[in-house]
Write an enzyme that holds these catalytic residues in place. Structure first.
Site, PDB file in Angstrom:
ATOM      1  CG  LEU A 160      -1.860  -1.187   1.370  1.00  0.00           C
ATOM      2  CD1 LEU A 160      -2.608  -1.105   2.684  1.00  0.00           C
ATOM      3  CD2 LEU A 160      -2.825  -1.231   0.193  1.00  0.00           C
ATOM      4  CB  CYS A 273       8.133   1.076   2.938  1.00  0.00           C
ATOM      5  SG  CYS A 273       6.590   0.624   3.739  1.00  0.00           S
TER       6      CYS A 273
END
Length: 479
Positions: A160, A273
């Site tokens: 996501l 991330c």
């Protein structure tokens, strides 16, 4: 299906909310009772204190107490649970390896609960968090150590983009499931029944290790693309004369083999991330004896981008930051989120303070609470007392000597008129996101403009002066 989502942060909370929309009985579990109490209100303001994602409060409000439940105690609900999703924070260690402290604590706690259950139905434990290749096997060993019976382990990484997590969960481009047995695949097919055999969504079934590696490869490739444009594209625009960055991007990406995604230049990518994942992959490959020169270069370029404009301001604009006031616009790592993890603004603040600024006047539409309560808490560093927080862009600009744009909030695109009203030249605009399309108007009025991918624009210059940062253009050498 009866599902327990362990961890209610930026991954777990949207995942739980969207699973409940599919009619599953979902329990969102977190050891922080304050979080759970906030989510149970279904109030947008309370929810967004912890996770700010467009559409998330509405999704929670639609299914709460019907399909979606919040709890800080799962001891009474593990019976007949079909799936546990592990959505645990896995931050990086100093050496780049993944800190599994929180993950391991959660895994052992869950194993203890499962070892005492009376109903021995099949349960699948799924890693949703990004974890090193082989972590599913580690989870399997932990369950065996506690005597858990009739279980499977799987990897189902999330892909996501923050700021689009809810819609991304509802309409993913892919679902990757790594498991060992037909039974475990069948359970997870029931969880994702609306996506199996979908005409658009790729549903991939593979081994747990492959699924774990897919997440690392995907994020690393995305950061590599960003770093190519920042490390090569931006340098071309800055160092070589008469290169227009917008035309450069348009011409290069006109080739249908080259993605338009990420074809922008900026002050670096942040978030939870990219940086963490590439460091972890570097560590894992180094441990296996592999060369990681390319990955290290990608990481270094991204980190360099976060502060280099401040150095360019000193060398190209002859700007002395000592005892100056700087307006910092944007604290979150990207627009549409309040997440400051690995934000370029963190490095910018460190760099500005190291150069002796008198004060930093900060503004962000969503991340102000996070900045004040955690990231820039003076208890962590007394120099953070020099940071003040403001409710509008104009208020942040008032009394400043320069502005640094760090985040790509849409409201910053129309900043030129606000700058003209709030501050008068001489004044330096440092644009880390190329957010001001009409910068020439500012330059004509006496402002200096310094952006990624271009040389310094100053009133007395007809064209941008190429940066001498790293490369000296041939034209600059001519008499």
């Amino acid at each position: 299906m009866k599902i327990i989502v362990v961890g209610t942060g930026f991954v777990g909370l949207p995942h739980a909310a969207v699973l409940s929309e599919a009619g599953h009985e979902v329990y969102a579990y977190d050891i922080d009772p304050k979080k759970i109490a906030a989510y149970q209100t279904a109030d947008a303001e309370q929810i967004e204190r912890y996770v700010n994602e467009p559409g998330l409060p509405a999704a929670i409000a639609d299914t709460i107490d019907r399909y979606l439940f919040f709890t800080s105690d799962i001891s009474d609900i593990v019976e007949e649970t079909d799936v546990f999703y592990m959505c645990i924070n896995t931050p990086p260690n100093r050496d780049g390896s993944t800190d599994l402290t929180y993950y391991l604590k959660a895994a052992h706690d869950i194993a203890e609960y499962l070892s005492k259950r009376k109903n021995n139905n099949r349960v699948v434990l799924v890693n949703k968090s990004t974890v090193p290749v082989g972590t599913a096997r580690l989870l399997e060993r932990i369950m065996n150590e506690h005597g858990v019976e009739n279980f499977g382990v799987a990897s189902n990484p999330e892909f996501l983009a923050q700021g689009n997590a809810v819609e991304g969960s509802r309409r993913p481009d892919r679902i990757v499931v790594g498991a060992d047995t037909t039974e475990d695949f069948q359970i997870l097919r029931r969880v994702y029944s609306q996506f199996v055999n979908h005409v658009r969504i790729k549903y991939v079934e593979t081994t747990p290790e492959t699924a774990e590696a897919i997440k690392y490869m995907g994020n690393t490739l995305l950061l590599t693309y960003i770093s190519f444009w920042n490390g090569v594209g931006a340098r071309v625009g800055e160092a070589l004369p008469n290169v227009r960055m917008e035309d450069l991007k348009l011409g290069v990406t006109a080739d249908n083999r080259i993605s338009t995604w990420g074809s922008y230049v900026s002050n670096g990518a942040g978030g939870s991330c990219f940086g963490k994942d590439i460091q972890s992959l570097i560590y894992q490959l180094n441990q296996a004896g592999c060369s990681t020169d390319l990955l290290q270069a990608v990481y270094n370029i991204n980190e360099y981008q976060k502060t280099y404009l401040i150095d360019r301001a000193v060398h190209e604009a002859d700007f002395n930051f000592n005892q100056k006031t700087v307006a910092l616009l944007g604290l979150a790592f990207k627009k549409r989120t309040n997440d400051m993890r690995d934000s370029a603004a963190l490095k910018a603040v460190e760099a500005l303070l190291s150069k002796g600024v008198k004060s930093i006047r900060a503004y962000d539409p969503l991340a102000m609470d996070a900045a004040q309560n955690y990231w820039f808490n003076p208890e962590k560093n007394h120099l953070f007392e020099r940071i003040s927080y403001h409710s509008t862009v104009q208020e942040a600009l008032d009394g400043s000597d320069a502005v640094y744009i760090s985040t790509d909030w849409e409201e910053f695109r129309g900043l030129s008129r606000t700058i003209e009203k709030a501050v008068k030249p001489p004044y330096l605009v440092i644009d880390g996101r190329r957010m001001i399309p009409d910068y020439t108007s500012l330059v004509e009025k006496g402002y200096q403009y310094l952006a990624v991918g271009a040389g310094l624009m100053a009133p007395e210059m007809e064209t941008a002066v190429p940066s001498t940062n790293g490369v000296v253009p041939e034209l600059e050498k001519q008499p």
